[in-house]
Design an enzyme around this catalytic site. Sequence first.
Site, short mmCIF file in Angstrom:
data_model
loop_
_atom_site.label_atom_id
_atom_site.label_comp_id
_atom_site.label_asym_id
_atom_site.label_seq_id
_atom_site.Cartn_x
_atom_site.Cartn_y
_atom_site.Cartn_z
N ASP A 1 -0.81 -2.40 19.39
CA ASP A 1 0.47 -1.68 19.30
C ASP A 1 0.25 -0.41 18.49
OD1 ASP A 1 3.13 -1.09 19.62
OD2 ASP A 1 3.87 -2.57 18.20
N LEU B 1 0.85 -1.18 0.00
CA LEU B 1 0.00 0.00 0.00
C LEU B 1 0.89 1.23 0.00
CD1 LEU B 1 -2.66 -1.08 2.67
CD2 LEU B 1 -2.93 -1.07 0.18
#
Length: 293
Positions: free
Chosen positions: A198, A96
């Site tokens: 995270d 991406l």
Amino acid sequence: MDPWYDIELAIRETEGAPFSIESRAAVGGGCINECHVIHGGEHDYFVKTNAPGRAEMFAAEAAGLNEIGRTRTVRVPRPVCHGASPTASWIVLELLELQSPDDRGMRALGRGLAGLHRVTAKYYGWQRDNTIGSTPQINTPSADWIAFWREQRLGRQLDLAAANGRGGRLLERGKRLMENLPALFAGYVPAPSLLHGDLWSGNAGMTGSGEPVIYDPAVYYGDREADLAMTELFGGFPQSFYASYRAEYPLDAGYATRKHLYNLYHVLNHLNLFGGSYGAQAERMIEQLLAAG
């Protein structure tokens, strides 16, 4: 032995189409893995590699990305394949083209994360263990959130600190905090929400069309406040993100205190991974939490 032939083969088998690496370029991707962009024909992929013994870390990452992806709340890179050879382990991801989120992207991320957190399970934890950074993260399912956080999060980091030679006041006060945890949860029982695990600014981006993307997860089901708390570490997210999130899913008033408990886990993990000033920061956070409880 060069692992790239095995990676080529794994991509071909997974995608069910011919693929050969025509070019490979190293790119930045953090301090844990080596990262590359590979190109072949009309296809490009993002590849992370590490030592052969890290194969389970990548398997857990792929499972976490799939867990988030199935919710269709926030976009994640599609995991293509993962595996290991005698010389390396790897994970291959959809490539991406990402940029730093603008205000519109951060508002969309706030809404998407609220949607992710409304996905719940019967227990805290997850179906498998994974890692937080390169530290093992244990996710044994539990019906008791306070016990889960005491034993599988805070307690494990304090044990690691002791094993690393960190003792004295940090461990003494840390153990006192573990005993006092119930005081921080008076009248509050969190739902077991699906968490990224995270979520700091380095693990969020935006596509050219403005769609937010999160990656490098450490997935488990737990208090959604833990995800929100980490977004305030290491530079934090803009206020538009928090306003958007709260509009979709308001937070309990106790979050203002508990966020320090959740971020203590990450600060202790950084102490165990990198040392330095994180020890003093952890001690200050523990004292603040003991005073609040």
